[in-house]
Enzyme design. Structure first.
Site, short mmCIF file in Angstrom:
data_model
loop_
_atom_site.label_atom_id
_atom_site.label_comp_id
_atom_site.label_asym_id
_atom_site.label_seq_id
_atom_site.Cartn_x
_atom_site.Cartn_y
_atom_site.Cartn_z
N ASP A 1 -18.02 -95.60 8.61
CA ASP A 1 -16.99 -95.86 7.19
C ASP A 1 -18.16 -95.13 6.01
O ASP A 1 -18.84 -94.85 5.84
CB ASP A 1 -17.47 -97.51 7.16
N THR B 1 -17.10 -95.73 1.86
CA THR B 1 -18.11 -97.10 0.67
C THR B 1 -18.41 -97.81 1.45
O THR B 1 -18.12 -99.18 2.40
CB THR B 1 -16.00 -96.91 0.35
N LYS C 1 -3.67 -102.95 -8.83
CA LYS C 1 -4.20 -101.70 -9.26
C LYS C 1 -4.84 -101.77 -7.78
O LYS C 1 -3.89 -102.22 -6.93
CB LYS C 1 -6.05 -101.91 -9.95
N ASP D 1 -10.14 -94.48 1.50
CA ASP D 1 -10.88 -93.59 0.41
C ASP D 1 -9.34 -92.36 -0.13
O ASP D 1 -9.31 -91.81 1.85
CB ASP D 1 -11.75 -93.06 -0.34
N ASP E 1 -18.91 -101.95 6.79
CA ASP E 1 -19.52 -103.41 6.22
C ASP E 1 -17.61 -103.89 5.18
O ASP E 1 -18.25 -104.49 5.16
CB ASP E 1 -20.23 -102.88 4.72
N ASN F 1 -45.91 -97.47 45.30
CA ASN F 1 -45.49 -98.24 46.43
C ASN F 1 -44.99 -96.94 47.63
O ASN F 1 -45.57 -97.34 48.79
CB ASN F 1 -44.41 -98.44 46.33
N GLU G 1 -48.24 -95.21 48.84
CA GLU G 1 -49.67 -96.62 49.79
C GLU G 1 -48.83 -96.73 50.95
O GLU G 1 -49.50 -96.61 52.09
CB GLU G 1 -49.73 -98.06 48.93
P1 ADP Z 1 -12.89 -97.57 2.83
O1 ADP Z 1 -12.83 -97.37 3.87
O2 ADP Z 1 -14.06 -96.62 1.96
O3 ADP Z 1 -14.16 -98.92 3.05
P2 ADP Z 1 -11.28 -99.07 1.29
O4 ADP Z 1 -10.32 -99.06 1.90
O5 ADP Z 1 -12.12 -100.59 0.57
O6 ADP Z 1 -12.59 -97.44 1.58
O7 ADP Z 1 -10.88 -98.92 0.32
C1 ADP Z 1 -9.17 -97.68 -0.30
C2 ADP Z 1 -8.71 -97.14 -0.71
O8 ADP Z 1 -8.24 -99.11 -1.60
C3 ADP Z 1 -9.42 -96.97 -2.24
O9 ADP Z 1 -9.75 -95.79 -2.13
C4 ADP Z 1 -9.54 -97.66 -3.11
O10 ADP Z 1 -8.32 -96.47 -3.63
C5 ADP Z 1 -8.76 -98.80 -2.72
N1 ADP Z 1 -9.17 -100.50 -3.34
C6 ADP Z 1 -9.55 -100.28 -2.17
N2 ADP Z 1 -10.48 -101.72 -2.91
C7 ADP Z 1 -9.70 -101.84 -3.75
C8 ADP Z 1 -9.56 -102.89 -4.72
N3 ADP Z 1 -9.78 -103.94 -4.27
N4 ADP Z 1 -8.55 -103.40 -4.92
C9 ADP Z 1 -7.31 -102.22 -5.57
N5 ADP Z 1 -7.29 -100.84 -5.24
C10 ADP Z 1 -8.75 -100.97 -4.18
MG MG Z 2 -15.89 -99.67 3.17
#
Ligand code: ADP
Ligand code: MG
Length: 929
Positions: A363, A365, A497, A601, A672, A738, A741
């Site tokens: 992985d 991150t 987000k 990612d 992780d 063994n 012997e």
């Molecule tokens: P990795 O496999 O490298 O651990 P993640 O699965 O954690 O990556 O993340 C994949 C994508 O999801 C990231 O590129 C990010 O844009 C988005 N992301 C990760 N964590 C969050 C979060 N807590 N909130 C919003 N978006 C997230």
């Molecule tokens: Mg990760």
């Protein structure tokens, strides 16, 4: 103190029954699942707003003891001892000793008993050692908890929790103690360990279970030892440690498994075969002996006795008594060494598998990178901002073209700079007793938004307080975005987000010149282009958006909520590769393994990180491409030296691992996160990060790296290879002798046919095992890796140590060894020596050749290198053994006891030259190969 009562319960045999009065839990007026949360907090003398204060917590800690599960049901020593004698081989030796004694061969019986006792002592020591080791390993896997103390949320060691603590739990984490839930959001826990139910169990603070509800129905409680499958909650601790439900009913959770490894199975099978063969050999020797000495038929009983004794002695020498025990010893020693290197191995057999690893799927991150997120850049309304300051500390500024923004300039950007904070759960905390710096609680990607808000001149806590949470659409690796719906001044606003493409999917508008306008394709392209710029600098990009929800919306499902968002901008986070990854990677390639990066990612970020750590150029496959790729094509792609899989979901990670395995690769997966658990489980060896890794990942893995250091994995592979290599030398050397012997004895029969005496008596053969090889063979398992070990291709999994090639080799070398012994015997006889001294020469010859055999088999190089003395234990034990052997063969006082007559100095010529010839054969063989 409670400690003592815990200690006494440790010795209990039954893991299930334990007198409950020995453990204290706070008195409650009713079972916890029957009490209202508020009432319960009152009864536990806690406070929903402030939690416990630290003095009270310390007092309770000494009253209730640390929140740890201890192992119950240790075997008492006499059971362990008895266990040593249940082994078939030991039984055979026992019978032989008793028979020898009965037939009047006291010396034979003594030597046999010495062998039995030494073996039992080793076995006993090893079992004790293993118990202690497992205990230590368990305590190395520590977990953290987030609790409310003195009115503040902070992260502490889960062992310090006490009844009355208010804690929060979230996806991927462990439930750190038994909790009565106070509030919950879509919570579900994995209760398999308690209830055997494999599907996540939904939990709800508002549930009202019946008074007689069983564990599986107490839905307003969450239990220690379970993990959070999804959602989040707060709860008050009602029981800790051994007083918790799992402490009371189950064997310990962090179960460290002691299953048998393939090598152990192979050895057990081999030992069984050899033991049976020994039986046949005994019978054959007995008959041959009878026939050879037919002229003594007059005194039949005496003849039968003598023949029987001889047969038993030789057969007993053929039993590979020490082998299976030695393998266990070597494996658990390896586990101990790995623990010192910060790798906790939860299963003995994975040490072996480690050595076969051909592909590491990692992985990104948190594994290759440190998962310490700092937002360093932002892009909003077409303008770039730089953010100063590193880590989670609040100090720093928002800069535009190198100049810090004035408070007035930040005014119009308030929404943007608090958006990420409002769209997540992460928090940061100032340094405290457990942390030297500001630290993140919860997901680092989310926590990073708190310092950002500080740096933009906002009061993050105030922002959160002013916008009450109504609903959360939690992050998952499939959608790659998350939404939090909050009430802000009477309106419901959704904050989002996530990964840029995922967020864009949900957006129809954008902030332009401080106004909201429809989002068109050009703007989308500009966003994507900006994102890729960031990604190319190996930054992790998060897109932000918001939406004011219709006033009449009642339920906040993903379908109804995640659309028509207003795109607000991007932030870019720095998440540098961990130190040492570059070197570790070089070692991976040197050891002829491959590394694939699997990440959720962005492909550009992933490729940029890959370049920084020195991964060779390779193909980047995205999750979308992967979905449309047939298995055959995927397998083709996976044959490459280096592959990056980006934007993959957990299911796709799983598929990659599966296809690699179908290709015959031995796959180690490191991860992780919650999103890694599927593939961790599917891997041949799952490796989880211990510090930052989620509890579910640690649970799914076989190996936990407590220092979160990728390079520890390489050390672990090396250890795995070393152990296997050492055991191979032990096994091959041991069986060679063994055979040696036995072939000496058989040659003896040929000699007897022409009237020569026999070269070795039964006692003498047994003594070769006892004084000549037992210690050196044991020391052999401590050998350091030889020069070439980490430069060879991994060995094939499932290959056997005893195969046709090695069998030919050990039989040939064994026969040579036997002939060497007989040669020494014969030459001494020829030069006028007595039978006793000729036998001493045979004995000496075989032992010396066995030293050469041991020393030669441990390295592919000539034995005359620095490696010869690289293992102090081996050098020492050979020296010690040699002194004994010299004394037995050449010191008159001792040699008669073994039926020898002391050797003259000149007699040493023959055994020594036999050993030298043997050495020359080995050296020449190595040269040729
Ligand atoms: P990795 O496999 O490298 O651990 P993640 O699965 O954690 O990556 O993340 C994949 C994508 O999801 C990231 O590129 C990010 O844009 C988005 N992301 C990760 N964590 C969050 C979060 N807590 N909130 C919003 N978006 C997230
Ligand atoms: Mg990760």
């Amino acid at each position: 103190m409670n400690q003592t009562s815990l200690a006494t319960t440790d010795k209990d045999n039954g893991p299930v029954k334990r007198p409950s009065h020995s453990l204290q839990t706070p008195e409650l007026s009713a079972p916890a699942h029957q009490l209202e949360g508020d009432l319960l907090i009152e009864e536990l003398a806690s406070d929903a707003e402030r939690g416990l204060d630290s003095e009270e917590a310390a007092r309770r800690l000494s009253q209730y003891g640390p929140n740890l599960l201890r192992e119950t049901g240790h075997q008492p020593w006499y059971q362990l001892l008895l266990h040593q004698f249940s082994d078939l081989m030991i039984v055979v030796l026992f019978v032989a000793a008793a028979l020898a004694w009965y037939l009047g061969d006291v010396r034979g019986a003594i030597v046999l008993m010495a062998i039995i006792l030494i073996n039992a002592a080793i076995g006993l020591y090893q079992e004790f050692h293993a118990e202690q080791l497992l205990e230590r390993l368990r305590s190395m896997i520590r977990s953290q908890a987030v609790a409310l103390r003195d009115g503040e949320m902070l992260e502490l060691d889960a062992a310090d929790l006490v009844p009355g603590d208010i804690v929060t739990i979230e996806e991927g984490g462990a439930v750190p103690a038994d909790l009565r839930l106070l509030s919950s959001n879509e919570l579900a826990t994995n209760d398999f360990m308690l209830t055997g139910e494999s599907l996540p169990q939904e939990k709800d603070a508002a549930a009202e279970p019946a008074p007689d509800a069983g564990l599986a129905e107490q839905d307003n409680l969450a239990f220690m030892g379970t993990t959070v499958a999804r959602g989040s909650a707060t709860g008050v601790v009602i029981a800790t440690g051994m007083a918790s439900t799992i402490g009371e009913i189950a064997e310990i959770g962090q179960g460290i498994k002691r299953d048998r490894s393939p090598l152990q199975l192979e050895m057990n099978a081999l030992a069984r075969i050899l033991t049976r063969m020994a039986g046949l050999i005994a019978l054959a020797l007995f008959l041959i002996n009878l026939l050879l000495r037919s002229e003594d038929f007059a005194d039949l009983p005496a003849l039968v006795n003598a023949s029987l004794l001889f047969a038993i002695g030789v057969a007993a020498a053929c039993v590979p008594q020490g082998l299976p025990a030695q393998i266990t010893v070597a494996l658990s020693l390896g586990v101990g060494r790995l623990a010192r290197e910060n790798a906790v191995v939860k299963r003995l057999s994975s040490v072996e598998t480690l050595g076969c690893t051909t592909v590491i799927c990692s992985d990104k991150t948190g594994t290759i990178t440190s998962n310490q997120m700092t937002i360093v850049s932002a892009w909003a309304d077409g303008i770039d901002y730089d953010i100063s300051g590193r880590g989670y500390a609040p100090q720093g500024q928002v800069l535009r073209e190198g100049r810090a923004l004035e408070p007035a300039e930040l005014e119009g950007l308030q929404l943007f700079f608090q958006l990420g904070l409002l769209a997540g759960n992460g928090r940061t905390h100032e340094p405290d007793a457990d942390h030297r710096d500001w630290y993140a609680m919860g997901d680092p990607t989310e926590a990073a938004f708190m310092p950002l808000a500080f740096k933009a001149g906002l009061q993050p806590e105030q922002c959160l307080e002013d916008s009450e949470l109504i609903a959360e659409l939690a992050f998952d690796s499939q959608r790659k975005r998350m939404v939090m719906v909050r009430r802000v001044g009477g309106r419901a606003v959704a904050y989002m987000k996530g990964a840029t493409p995922s967020v864009l999917e949900a957006c129809s508008q954008i902030v332009r010149g401080q106004e909201v306008v429809p989002l068109d394709d050009n703007m989308g392209d500009a966003i994507t282009a900006r994102m890729q710029d960031f990604s190319a600098q190996s930054l992790r990009v998060i897109a932000l958006a918001y939406r004011e929800l219709p006033g009449d919306q009642q339920d906040y499902t993903i379908e109804k909520t995640e659309r028509d968002f207003v795109f607000a901008g991007l932030v870019a986070m720095l998440d540098p590769p961990r130190e040492g990854v570059e070197d570790a990677l070089k070692a991976v390639y040197r050891a002829r393994m491959r590394l694939f990066m699997l990440t959720g990612d962005d492909p550009v970020t992933a490729a940029a990180i890959a370049e920084r750590i020195g991964m060779p150029d390779g193909r980047v496959i995205t999750g979308n491409e992967l979905r449309d790729m047939p298995d055959a094509e995927l397998r083709d792609a996976l044959g490459a030296r280096s592959v990056i899989l980006s934007r993959v979901s957990p299911k796709e990670k799983y598929r990659v691992v599966e296809q690699l395995k179908a290709l015959g690769e031995v796959v180690a997966v490191t991860g992780d996160g919650v999103n890694d658990t599927l593939s961790l489980k599917r891997a041949d060896i799952g490796v989880a990060m211990g510090k930052q890794g989620s509890e579910v990942a640690k649970e799914a893995a076989e190996i936990v790296l407590t220092d979160d250091d990728f390079s520890t994995l390489v050390i672990a592979v090396q250890e795995g290879r070393t152990i296997y290599q050492n055991l191979k030398s032990v096994i091959l050397s041991s069986i060679t002798s063994n055979i040696g012997e036995l072939s000496c004895v058989c040659t003896g029969f040929v000699g007897a046919a022409v009237g020569l005496p026999i070269p070795l008596t039964a006692v003498q053969i047994l003594s070769i095992d006892l004084v000549g090889e037992m210690l050196p063979l044991m020391a052999l398992t401590f050998d350091p890796p030889d020069r070439t070990l980490m430069e060879q291709a991994p060995r094939r999994q499932g290959s056997h140590i005893i195969n046709r090639k090695s069998l030919v080799d050990i039989v040939a070398m064994g026969v040579l060894m036997g002939l060497g012994g007989y040669f020494s015997f014969y030459m001494v006889l020829l030069s006028g020596g007595s039978t006793g001294s000729a036998q001493a020469a045979a004995f000496l010859g075989i032992v010396l050749i066995q030293y050469v055999n041991i020393l030669s088999r441990r390295t592919v190089d000539s034995i005359f290198s620095g490696y010869l003395i690289a293992n102090g234990k081996l050098t020492g034990s050979i020296a010690f053994s040699f002194l004994l052997v010299a004394a037995i063969t050449s010191w008159p006082g001792l040699s008669t006891w073994f039926g020898f007559e002391a050797l003259r100095l000149a007699d040493w010529l023959w055994p020594v030259s036999a050993a030298l010839v043997f050495l020359a054969i080995f050296e020449i063989k190595k040269r040729i190969l």
